[in-house]
Design a protein around this motif. Structure first.
Motif, PDB file in Angstrom:
ATOM      1  N   VAL A   1     -13.664 -37.634  64.836  1.00  0.00           N
ATOM      2  CA  VAL A   1     -12.169 -37.810  64.275  1.00  0.00           C
ATOM      3  C   VAL A   1     -11.861 -38.082  63.097  1.00  0.00           C
ATOM      4  O   VAL A   1     -11.311 -37.050  62.289  1.00  0.00           O
ATOM      5  CB  VAL A   1     -10.833 -37.669  65.757  1.00  0.00           C
ATOM      6  CG1 VAL A   1      -9.627 -37.132  65.159  1.00  0.00           C
ATOM      7  CG2 VAL A   1     -11.320 -36.846  66.823  1.00  0.00           C
ATOM      8  N   ARG A   2     -12.194 -39.012  63.450  1.00  0.00           N
ATOM      9  CA  ARG A   2     -11.751 -40.222  62.065  1.00  0.00           C
ATOM     10  C   ARG A   2     -12.581 -40.133  60.794  1.00  0.00           C
ATOM     11  O   ARG A   2     -12.300 -39.934  59.746  1.00  0.00           O
ATOM     12  CB  ARG A   2     -12.128 -41.904  62.396  1.00  0.00           C
ATOM     13  CG  ARG A   2     -11.825 -42.830  61.330  1.00  0.00           C
ATOM     14  CD  ARG A   2     -11.711 -44.096  61.609  1.00  0.00           C
ATOM     15  NE  ARG A   2     -13.492 -44.258  62.565  1.00  0.00           N
ATOM     16  CZ  ARG A   2     -13.669 -44.846  63.407  1.00  0.00           C
ATOM     17  NH1 ARG A   2     -12.609 -44.641  64.406  1.00  0.00           N
ATOM     18  NH2 ARG A   2     -14.735 -44.976  64.240  1.00  0.00           N
ATOM     19  N   TYR A   3     -14.092 -39.400  61.273  1.00  0.00           N
ATOM     20  CA  TYR A   3     -14.564 -38.929  59.777  1.00  0.00           C
ATOM     21  C   TYR A   3     -13.767 -37.543  58.911  1.00  0.00           C
ATOM     22  O   TYR A   3     -13.869 -37.274  58.346  1.00  0.00           O
ATOM     23  CB  TYR A   3     -16.515 -38.280  60.430  1.00  0.00           C
ATOM     24  CG  TYR A   3     -17.255 -37.867  59.412  1.00  0.00           C
ATOM     25  CD1 TYR A   3     -17.489 -38.706  58.213  1.00  0.00           C
ATOM     26  CD2 TYR A   3     -17.224 -36.504  59.511  1.00  0.00           C
ATOM     27  CE1 TYR A   3     -19.080 -38.176  57.537  1.00  0.00           C
ATOM     28  CE2 TYR A   3     -18.363 -36.046  58.238  1.00  0.00           C
ATOM     29  CZ  TYR A   3     -18.641 -36.814  57.675  1.00  0.00           C
ATOM     30  OH  TYR A   3     -19.583 -36.407  56.505  1.00  0.00           O
ATOM     31  N   LEU A   4     -13.728 -36.292  60.481  1.00  0.00           N
ATOM     32  CA  LEU A   4     -13.448 -35.553  59.628  1.00  0.00           C
ATOM     33  C   LEU A   4     -11.988 -35.476  58.654  1.00  0.00           C
ATOM     34  O   LEU A   4     -11.075 -34.734  58.171  1.00  0.00           O
ATOM     35  CB  LEU A   4     -12.662 -34.335  60.928  1.00  0.00           C
ATOM     36  CG  LEU A   4     -14.313 -33.917  61.018  1.00  0.00           C
ATOM     37  CD1 LEU A   4     -13.632 -32.623  62.521  1.00  0.00           C
ATOM     38  CD2 LEU A   4     -14.412 -33.230  60.756  1.00  0.00           C
ATOM     39  N   SER A   5     -11.182 -36.759  59.147  1.00  0.00           N
ATOM     40  CA  SER A   5     -10.149 -36.782  58.377  1.00  0.00           C
ATOM     41  C   SER A   5      -9.974 -37.987  57.173  1.00  0.00           C
ATOM     42  O   SER A   5      -9.288 -37.716  56.227  1.00  0.00           O
ATOM     43  CB  SER A   5      -9.358 -38.237  59.051  1.00  0.00           C
ATOM     44  OG  SER A   5     -10.124 -39.625  58.963  1.00  0.00           O
ATOM     45  N   LEU A   6     -11.612 -38.106  56.596  1.00  0.00           N
ATOM     46  CA  LEU A   6     -11.681 -38.118  55.334  1.00  0.00           C
ATOM     47  C   LEU A   6     -12.430 -36.940  54.309  1.00  0.00           C
ATOM     48  O   LEU A   6     -12.384 -38.079  53.304  1.00  0.00           O
ATOM     49  CB  LEU A   6     -12.764 -39.619  55.785  1.00  0.00           C
ATOM     50  CG  LEU A   6     -12.826 -40.170  56.720  1.00  0.00           C
ATOM     51  CD1 LEU A   6     -13.852 -41.665  56.402  1.00  0.00           C
ATOM     52  CD2 LEU A   6     -11.457 -41.865  56.098  1.00  0.00           C
ATOM     53  N   ALA A   7     -12.167 -35.818  54.767  1.00  0.00           N
ATOM     54  CA  ALA A   7     -12.566 -35.071  53.953  1.00  0.00           C
ATOM     55  C   ALA A   7     -11.824 -34.967  52.306  1.00  0.00           C
ATOM     56  O   ALA A   7     -10.721 -34.795  52.099  1.00  0.00           O
ATOM     57  CB  ALA A   7     -11.924 -33.453  54.235  1.00  0.00           C
ATOM     58  N   SER A   8     -13.042 -35.016  51.599  1.00  0.00           N
ATOM     59  CA  SER A   8     -12.089 -34.938  49.682  1.00  0.00           C
ATOM     60  C   SER A   8     -11.658 -33.518  49.597  1.00  0.00           C
ATOM     61  O   SER A   8     -13.122 -32.758  49.625  1.00  0.00           O
ATOM     62  CB  SER A   8     -12.423 -35.556  48.771  1.00  0.00           C
ATOM     63  OG  SER A   8     -12.214 -37.318  49.258  1.00  0.00           O
ATOM     64  N   ASN A   9     -11.402 -33.162  49.042  1.00  0.00           N
ATOM     65  CA  ASN A   9     -10.681 -31.420  48.187  1.00  0.00           C
ATOM     66  C   ASN A   9     -11.792 -31.181  46.759  1.00  0.00           C
ATOM     67  O   ASN A   9     -11.717 -31.888  46.013  1.00  0.00           O
ATOM     68  CB  ASN A   9      -9.445 -30.896  47.424  1.00  0.00           C
ATOM     69  CG  ASN A   9      -8.829 -30.976  49.694  1.00  0.00           C
ATOM     70  OD1 ASN A   9      -9.425 -30.331  51.069  1.00  0.00           O
ATOM     71  ND2 ASN A   9      -7.664 -31.363  49.590  1.00  0.00           N
ATOM     72  N   CYS A  10     -12.387 -30.347  46.460  1.00  0.00           N
ATOM     73  CA  CYS A  10     -12.899 -30.354  45.780  1.00  0.00           C
ATOM     74  C   CYS A  10     -12.619 -29.922  44.472  1.00  0.00           C
ATOM     75  O   CYS A  10     -11.356 -29.158  44.595  1.00  0.00           O
ATOM     76  CB  CYS A  10     -14.159 -29.021  45.217  1.00  0.00           C
ATOM     77  SG  CYS A  10     -14.958 -28.953  44.059  1.00  0.00           S
ATOM     78  N   PRO A  11     -12.116 -30.481  43.764  1.00  0.00           N
ATOM     79  CA  PRO A  11     -10.946 -30.539  42.615  1.00  0.00           C
ATOM     80  C   PRO A  11     -11.309 -29.543  41.806  1.00  0.00           C
ATOM     81  O   PRO A  11     -10.786 -29.309  40.559  1.00  0.00           O
ATOM     82  CB  PRO A  11     -11.148 -31.919  41.270  1.00  0.00           C
ATOM     83  CG  PRO A  11     -12.570 -31.864  41.464  1.00  0.00           C
ATOM     84  CD  PRO A  11     -12.982 -31.513  42.790  1.00  0.00           C
ATOM     85  N   ASN A  12     -12.461 -28.249  41.974  1.00  0.00           N
ATOM     86  CA  ASN A  12     -12.497 -27.134  41.136  1.00  0.00           C
ATOM     87  C   ASN A  12     -11.356 -26.128  42.042  1.00  0.00           C
ATOM     88  O   ASN A  12     -11.960 -26.442  43.069  1.00  0.00           O
ATOM     89  CB  ASN A  12     -13.779 -26.557  41.748  1.00  0.00           C
ATOM     90  CG  ASN A  12     -13.907 -25.218  40.657  1.00  0.00           C
ATOM     91  OD1 ASN A  12     -12.931 -24.385  40.190  1.00  0.00           O
ATOM     92  ND2 ASN A  12     -15.277 -24.947  40.678  1.00  0.00           N
ATOM     93  N   PRO A  13     -10.244 -25.853  41.157  1.00  0.00           N
ATOM     94  CA  PRO A  13      -9.610 -24.324  41.874  1.00  0.00           C
ATOM     95  C   PRO A  13     -10.019 -23.646  42.810  1.00  0.00           C
ATOM     96  O   PRO A  13      -9.359 -22.526  43.944  1.00  0.00           O
ATOM     97  CB  PRO A  13      -8.335 -24.814  41.076  1.00  0.00           C
ATOM     98  CG  PRO A  13      -9.100 -24.733  39.538  1.00  0.00           C
ATOM     99  CD  PRO A  13     -10.259 -26.316  39.851  1.00  0.00           C
ATOM    100  N   LYS A  14     -11.116 -22.908  42.201  1.00  0.00           N
ATOM    101  CA  LYS A  14     -11.797 -21.761  42.265  1.00  0.00           C
ATOM    102  C   LYS A  14     -12.708 -22.421  43.785  1.00  0.00           C
ATOM    103  O   LYS A  14     -13.410 -21.428  44.284  1.00  0.00           O
ATOM    104  CB  LYS A  14     -12.622 -21.207  41.099  1.00  0.00           C
ATOM    105  CG  LYS A  14     -11.821 -20.889  40.232  1.00  0.00           C
ATOM    106  CD  LYS A  14     -12.358 -19.856  38.880  1.00  0.00           C
ATOM    107  CE  LYS A  14     -11.461 -19.694  37.703  1.00  0.00           C
ATOM    108  NZ  LYS A  14     -12.090 -18.764  36.785  1.00  0.00           N
ATOM    109  N   CYS A  15     -12.947 -22.715  43.846  1.00  0.00           N
ATOM    110  CA  CYS A  15     -13.805 -23.351  44.887  1.00  0.00           C
ATOM    111  C   CYS A  15     -13.314 -23.723  46.350  1.00  0.00           C
ATOM    112  O   CYS A  15     -13.321 -22.890  47.464  1.00  0.00           O
ATOM    113  CB  CYS A  15     -14.754 -24.646  44.794  1.00  0.00           C
ATOM    114  SG  CYS A  15     -15.433 -25.854  46.100  1.00  0.00           S
ATOM    115  N   GLY A  16     -12.499 -24.266  46.825  1.00  0.00           N
ATOM    116  CA  GLY A  16     -11.298 -24.372  47.999  1.00  0.00           C
ATOM    117  C   GLY A  16     -12.663 -25.461  49.198  1.00  0.00           C
ATOM    118  O   GLY A  16     -12.418 -25.480  50.057  1.00  0.00           O
ATOM    119  N   GLY A  17     -13.376 -25.681  48.324  1.00  0.00           N
ATOM    120  CA  GLY A  17     -14.570 -26.376  49.318  1.00  0.00           C
ATOM    121  C   GLY A  17     -14.547 -28.091  50.121  1.00  0.00           C
ATOM    122  O   GLY A  17     -12.736 -28.570  48.847  1.00  0.00           O
TER     123      GLY A  17
END
Length: 313
Positions: free
Chosen positions: A229-245
């Motif tokens: 659960v803690r690991y999932l909270s560390l997700a960083s958004n890709c800066p490419n606005p067309k990616c969404g990953g």
């Protein structure tokens, strides 16, 4: 220092003993309850016993606001100084320092920090925990990178980094919206631009985490172990606005070139979730005539122009 100093000058507020060849500052200083400025530049301080014991607990430790120990022989920031909680200005330039202790964050009142002309190779993230810091001088060292946490220095107005080994700046530095002076001359990033495209394949845990985040798979703390659960909270958004990953530990490091004040182009570090995820604002082309550069006006460029003055020469 002469014995009886506190008896002769009990109301002393400023003491300058610079250039006198001192190898230690005596315990007489501790009994000066009104001393707020101590200048001891260009001496021979730096060996054992250079500073009096109990400095932080003495009356001087509460009254001292300005301390200048530049041009001495300190190989490390003296631990005794870290107890001077009321200190606003600390100068240790031109010594033999090889690092900055994380405990520097204890000097919460510090507004001016001068550490230029040493052998410092890295900056601890804890330096960002100085809420009142206005001026930070780290020039003429051997610093290779800037921790992104430095962007938390929201009061910072002047940052001197010239004559180091910097090849890029962290993207987060654009958040220093009150920065008026940024000195970068004499760094590799000014004379040549670099790109680092190293990429470690994602682990199975990361692939699973990416799938959960990008597909909005519902989960509750009761469904997974606490560490996941803690690991999932560390997700960083890709800066490419067309990616969404998103990404966790595995990402592509790239350099994004950003206009500063419409005159200089500086490389800022940013991260992509995969090699195939090419951002339209990336540094794929360094040409000033590139269509992607001429047409793109992303948030990094807008924020960078908030800086009023950039010192590069």
């Amino acid at each position: 220092l002469p014995a009886g100093l506190s008896q002769w000058f009990p109301a002393l507020e400023v003491l300058d003993v610079s250039g006198t060849g001192l190898a230690e500052l005596g315990a007489e200083l501790l009994a000066l309850p009104r001393l707020h400025t101590l200048l001891a530049k260009n001496n021979r301080l730096g060996g054992p016993g250079s500073l009096p014991k109990g400095l932080g607990q003495a009356p001087l430790g509460r009254s001292l606001r300005v301390l200048n120990l530049s041009g001495n022989r300190f190989a490390e920031v003296p631990p005794a100084l870290l107890g001077l909680r009321g200190l606003r200005s600390l100068s240790l330039g031109g010594n033999r320092l090889h690092g900055i202790p994380p405990e520097i964050q204890e000097l919460r009142s510090l507004e001016f920090l001068y550490l230029g002309g040493n052998f410092i190779t890295s900056i601890p993230p804890e330096l960002a925990n100085l809420p009142s810091l206005n001026y930070l001088v780290l020039c003429d060292n051997k610093i290779q990178s800037i921790p992104p946490q430095l962007a938390q220095l929201h009061s910072l107005r002047s940052l001197s980094l010239h004559n180091n080994l910097l090849t890029y700046l962290p993207r987060e530095i654009i958040n220093l919206v009150h920065l008026e002076e940024l000195s970068l001359r004499g760094n590799p990033l000014v004379v040549r631009f670099v790109r680092d495209l190293t990429y470690n394949p994602p682990s199975l845990q990361e692939l699973a985490g990416r799938t959960i985040k990008t597909r909005n798979v519902p989960y509750a703390p009761s469904d997974l172990p606490e560490n996941l659960v803690r690991y999932l909270s560390l997700a960083s958004n890709c800066p490419n606005p067309k990616c969404g990953g998103v990404y966790f530990d595995s990402c592509v490091r790239q350099i994004k070139f950003v206009d500063f004040c419409g005159k200089y182009r500086l490389p800022l570090m940013h991260y992509l979730c995969s090699p195939e995820c090419s951002s339209p604002c990336s540094s794929a082309s360094q040409s000033s005539t590139s269509q992607s550069e001429s047409d793109s006006e992303d948030e990094a460029s807008v924020a960078a122009r908030r800086m009023q003055k950039v010192l590069l020469g």
